[in-house]
Design a protein around this motif. Structure first.
Motif, PDB file in Angstrom:
ATOM      1  N   VAL A 152       0.841  -1.208   0.000  1.00  0.00           N
ATOM      2  CA  VAL A 152       0.000   0.000   0.000  1.00  0.00           C
ATOM      3  C   VAL A 152       0.873   1.254   0.000  1.00  0.00           C
ATOM      4  O   VAL A 152       0.648   2.186  -0.792  1.00  0.00           O
ATOM      5  CB  VAL A 152      -0.950   0.015   1.225  1.00  0.00           C
ATOM      6  N   ILE A 153       1.887   1.283   0.864  1.00  0.00           N
ATOM      7  CA  ILE A 153       2.779   2.446   0.958  1.00  0.00           C
ATOM      8  C   ILE A 153       3.574   2.623  -0.328  1.00  0.00           C
ATOM      9  O   ILE A 153       3.725   3.737  -0.841  1.00  0.00           O
ATOM     10  CB  ILE A 153       3.740   2.295   2.165  1.00  0.00           C
ATOM     11  N   THR A 154       4.070   1.511  -0.884  1.00  0.00           N
ATOM     12  CA  THR A 154       4.868   1.564  -2.115  1.00  0.00           C
ATOM     13  C   THR A 154       4.052   2.108  -3.280  1.00  0.00           C
ATOM     14  O   THR A 154       4.508   2.987  -4.021  1.00  0.00           O
ATOM     15  CB  THR A 154       5.419   0.167  -2.474  1.00  0.00           C
ATOM     16  N   VAL A 155       2.832   1.587  -3.466  1.00  0.00           N
ATOM     17  CA  VAL A 155       1.984   2.005  -4.594  1.00  0.00           C
ATOM     18  C   VAL A 155       1.553   3.466  -4.444  1.00  0.00           C
ATOM     19  O   VAL A 155       1.585   4.234  -5.410  1.00  0.00           O
ATOM     20  CB  VAL A 155       0.741   1.094  -4.715  1.00  0.00           C
ATOM     21  N   THR A 156       1.169   3.863  -3.244  1.00  0.00           N
ATOM     22  CA  THR A 156       0.685   5.234  -3.041  1.00  0.00           C
ATOM     23  C   THR A 156       1.801   6.280  -3.100  1.00  0.00           C
ATOM     24  O   THR A 156       1.550   7.442  -3.418  1.00  0.00           O
ATOM     25  CB  THR A 156      -0.036   5.366  -1.684  1.00  0.00           C
ATOM     26  N   SER A 157       3.048   5.853  -2.810  1.00  0.00           N
ATOM     27  CA  SER A 157       4.158   6.820  -2.785  1.00  0.00           C
ATOM     28  C   SER A 157       4.977   6.831  -4.077  1.00  0.00           C
ATOM     29  O   SER A 157       5.800   7.720  -4.282  1.00  0.00           O
ATOM     30  CB  SER A 157       5.084   6.529  -1.606  1.00  0.00           C
ATOM     31  N   SER A 158       4.763   5.848  -4.948  1.00  0.00           N
ATOM     32  CA  SER A 158       5.536   5.764  -6.189  1.00  0.00           C
ATOM     33  C   SER A 158       4.750   6.362  -7.362  1.00  0.00           C
ATOM     34  O   SER A 158       3.592   6.008  -7.589  1.00  0.00           O
ATOM     35  CB  SER A 158       5.892   4.306  -6.495  1.00  0.00           C
ATOM     36  N   GLN A 159       5.402   7.249  -8.096  1.00  0.00           N
ATOM     37  CA  GLN A 159       4.764   7.857  -9.269  1.00  0.00           C
ATOM     38  C   GLN A 159       4.730   6.901 -10.462  1.00  0.00           C
ATOM     39  O   GLN A 159       3.897   7.047 -11.356  1.00  0.00           O
ATOM     40  CB  GLN A 159       5.514   9.143  -9.662  1.00  0.00           C
ATOM     41  N   ARG A 160       5.620   5.925 -10.458  1.00  0.00           N
ATOM     42  CA  ARG A 160       5.672   4.968 -11.572  1.00  0.00           C
ATOM     43  C   ARG A 160       4.537   3.951 -11.504  1.00  0.00           C
ATOM     44  O   ARG A 160       4.069   3.451 -12.531  1.00  0.00           O
ATOM     45  CB  ARG A 160       7.012   4.226 -11.564  1.00  0.00           C
ATOM     46  N   LEU A 161       4.093   3.627 -10.289  1.00  0.00           N
ATOM     47  CA  LEU A 161       3.039   2.612 -10.127  1.00  0.00           C
ATOM     48  C   LEU A 161       1.667   3.281 -10.109  1.00  0.00           C
ATOM     49  O   LEU A 161       0.927   3.218  -9.130  1.00  0.00           O
ATOM     50  CB  LEU A 161       3.270   1.821  -8.833  1.00  0.00           C
ATOM     51  N   ASN A 162       1.323   3.934 -11.221  1.00  0.00           N
ATOM     52  CA  ASN A 162       0.054   4.666 -11.272  1.00  0.00           C
ATOM     53  C   ASN A 162      -0.956   4.064 -12.250  1.00  0.00           C
ATOM     54  O   ASN A 162      -1.967   4.678 -12.565  1.00  0.00           O
ATOM     55  CB  ASN A 162       0.300   6.133 -11.641  1.00  0.00           C
ATOM     56  N   SER A 163      -0.670   2.857 -12.723  1.00  0.00           N
ATOM     57  CA  SER A 163      -1.597   2.209 -13.657  1.00  0.00           C
ATOM     58  C   SER A 163      -2.747   1.569 -12.877  1.00  0.00           C
ATOM     59  O   SER A 163      -2.638   1.345 -11.662  1.00  0.00           O
ATOM     60  CB  SER A 163      -0.864   1.137 -14.473  1.00  0.00           C
ATOM     61  N   PRO A 164      -3.871   1.270 -13.557  1.00  0.00           N
ATOM     62  CA  PRO A 164      -5.015   0.632 -12.882  1.00  0.00           C
ATOM     63  C   PRO A 164      -4.654  -0.659 -12.158  1.00  0.00           C
ATOM     64  O   PRO A 164      -5.200  -0.943 -11.097  1.00  0.00           O
ATOM     65  CB  PRO A 164      -5.981   0.365 -14.042  1.00  0.00           C
ATOM     66  N   MET A 165      -3.705  -1.439 -12.720  1.00  0.00           N
ATOM     67  CA  MET A 165      -3.323  -2.709 -12.096  1.00  0.00           C
ATOM     68  C   MET A 165      -2.827  -2.488 -10.666  1.00  0.00           C
ATOM     69  O   MET A 165      -3.202  -3.218  -9.739  1.00  0.00           O
ATOM     70  CB  MET A 165      -2.232  -3.398 -12.923  1.00  0.00           C
ATOM     71  N   TYR A 166      -2.009  -1.460 -10.471  1.00  0.00           N
ATOM     72  CA  TYR A 166      -1.469  -1.179  -9.136  1.00  0.00           C
ATOM     73  C   TYR A 166      -2.493  -0.474  -8.248  1.00  0.00           C
ATOM     74  O   TYR A 166      -2.446  -0.595  -7.023  1.00  0.00           O
ATOM     75  CB  TYR A 166      -0.185  -0.362  -9.263  1.00  0.00           C
ATOM     76  N   PHE A 167      -3.386   0.253  -8.875  1.00  0.00           N
ATOM     77  CA  PHE A 167      -4.492   0.869  -8.139  1.00  0.00           C
ATOM     78  C   PHE A 167      -5.344  -0.223  -7.479  1.00  0.00           C
ATOM     79  O   PHE A 167      -5.657  -0.142  -6.285  1.00  0.00           O
ATOM     80  CB  PHE A 167      -5.346   1.698  -9.114  1.00  0.00           C
ATOM     81  N   PHE A 168      -5.665  -1.260  -8.234  1.00  0.00           N
ATOM     82  CA  PHE A 168      -6.446  -2.384  -7.705  1.00  0.00           C
ATOM     83  C   PHE A 168      -5.620  -3.195  -6.698  1.00  0.00           C
ATOM     84  O   PHE A 168      -6.149  -3.661  -5.683  1.00  0.00           O
ATOM     85  CB  PHE A 168      -6.923  -3.298  -8.830  1.00  0.00           C
ATOM     86  N   LEU A 169      -4.332  -3.369  -6.984  1.00  0.00           N
ATOM     87  CA  LEU A 169      -3.458  -4.120  -6.079  1.00  0.00           C
ATOM     88  C   LEU A 169      -3.383  -3.445  -4.710  1.00  0.00           C
ATOM     89  O   LEU A 169      -3.373  -4.121  -3.671  1.00  0.00           O
ATOM     90  CB  LEU A 169      -2.055  -4.238  -6.681  1.00  0.00           C
ATOM     91  N   CYS A 170      -3.357  -2.127  -4.707  1.00  0.00           N
ATOM     92  CA  CYS A 170      -3.318  -1.363  -3.457  1.00  0.00           C
ATOM     93  C   CYS A 170      -4.559  -1.647  -2.617  1.00  0.00           C
ATOM     94  O   CYS A 170      -4.460  -1.894  -1.407  1.00  0.00           O
ATOM     95  CB  CYS A 170      -3.218   0.136  -3.779  1.00  0.00           C
ATOM     96  N   TYR A 171      -5.731  -1.644  -3.259  1.00  0.00           N
ATOM     97  CA  TYR A 171      -6.975  -1.926  -2.541  1.00  0.00           C
ATOM     98  C   TYR A 171      -7.055  -3.389  -2.116  1.00  0.00           C
ATOM     99  O   TYR A 171      -7.588  -3.701  -1.048  1.00  0.00           O
ATOM    100  CB  TYR A 171      -8.191  -1.551  -3.397  1.00  0.00           C
ATOM    101  N   LEU A 172      -6.529  -4.282  -2.940  1.00  0.00           N
ATOM    102  CA  LEU A 172      -6.514  -5.704  -2.579  1.00  0.00           C
ATOM    103  C   LEU A 172      -5.686  -5.918  -1.308  1.00  0.00           C
ATOM    104  O   LEU A 172      -6.098  -6.661  -0.409  1.00  0.00           O
ATOM    105  CB  LEU A 172      -5.926  -6.538  -3.724  1.00  0.00           C
TER     106      LEU A 172
END
Length: 310
Positions: free
Chosen positions: A44-64
């Motif tokens: 969650v911290i990695t996806v929300t703080s990284s500008q590179r991980l902004n695709s829908p796949m990582y958006f869903f992964l964060c919520y998962l």
């Protein structure tokens, strides 16, 4: 929440009544729960703080990952604490609250995994339309729909269970409050409720069928892509398929059929309440170079800032 039954609390028998086994289980499941919280929180911290991980796949992964933390936290802390005490009681209200939480977060996870499969389908089979189909607003609505679907499912299951009278034995042969163990304790005919519970299990089976069909389509479409494209697609899809099998298999086994063996059910339940949430971070990070790279950058930044303060 009004309790019209004579039973004011339940006794959870847990995974084992052997004191030696319980001590081993305490250490083991405390370790598992620590990995679940730390691993998923790191994603969650990695996806929300990284500008590179902004695709829908990582958006869903964060919520998962967030749902995994909530889902395991409904059952694991109580189970771990019960390994150390002889009297494993839970109040009626606490039991129903746990039942609601298990089905709410569990069903939400099912829908999010299904949405993630759709995301992979669009990315691989309709790449030219991906950015127009999977907009931030659309992704947000899909996640919101997953939460609403989980809430509706859980509310139905919980309301049906609270209407049952409990007037006799109060020992639950499980490590958390679930529908099937409670149905066996109710002092009335539960056939109709059992059918509705099985219908709830059909949600998992239906979503699993949709997931299987979507991946069949994806695999067929990969024939026309380059070797590098196939490898990248199979890498991301492989992680998702692994998670789906580990979660949907045991979950469908428990809820789609009438429960006849609670010992068997609670052993299988460990997989979708503890093991899968623990393995999700490992599965998604070990097979994903972008996530691993983002985590390394996050740690190097953190270490750099700490050194700067010294």
């Amino acid at each position: 929440m009004e309790n019209t039954s004579n039973v004011k609390e339940f006794i959870l028998l847990g995974l084992s009544e052997n004191q030696g086994v319980q001590k081993i289980c305490f250490v083991m499941f405390l370790f598992f729960y620590t990995i679940i919280v730390s691993g998923n929180l790191l994603i969650v911290i990695t996806v929300t703080s990284s500008q590179r991980l902004n695709s829908p796949m990582y958006f869903f992964l964060c919520y998962l990952s967030f749902v995994d933390i909530c889902y395991s936290s409904v059952t694991a802390p109580k189970m771990i604490a019960d390994f150390l005490v002889e009297n494993k009681t839970i109040s009626f209200v606490g039991c129903i609250t746990q039942l609601f939480g298990v089905h709410f977060f569990g069903c939400t996870e099912i829908f999010i995994l299904t949405v993630m499969a759709y995301d992979r389908y669009v990315a691989i089979c309709r790449p030219l339309h991906y950015t127009t189909l999977m907009t931030r607003r659309t992704c947000g609505r899909m996640v919101l729909g997953s939460w609403v679907g989980g809430f509706v499912h859980s509310t139905v299951q919980t309301l049906l269970t609270t209407q049952l009278p409990f007037c006799g034995p109060n020992k639950i042969d499980h490590y958390f409050c679930d529908v099937h163990p409670l149905l066996q304790l109710a002092c009335t005919d539960t056939y109709a409720v059992g059918i509705i519970v099985a219908a709830g299990g059909a949600i998992a089976l239906s979503c699993f069928f949709i997931l299987v069909m979507s991946y069949i389509v994806i695999l067929v479409s990969l024939k026309s892509q380059t070797y590098e494209g196939r490898q990248k697609a199979l890498s991301t899809c492989g992680s998702h398929i692994t998670v789906v099998i580990l979660f949907f298999g045991p979950c469908t086994f428990v809820y789609i059929r009438p429960s006849s063996n609670l010992l068997e059910d609670k052993s299988v339940a460990v997989f979708y309440t503890v093991i899968t949430p623990m393995l999700n971070p490992l599965i998604y990070t070990l097979r994903n170079e972008e996530v691993k790279s983002a985590m390394k950058k996050l740690w190097s930044k953190k270490l750099g800032s700490e050194v700067g303060k010294m």
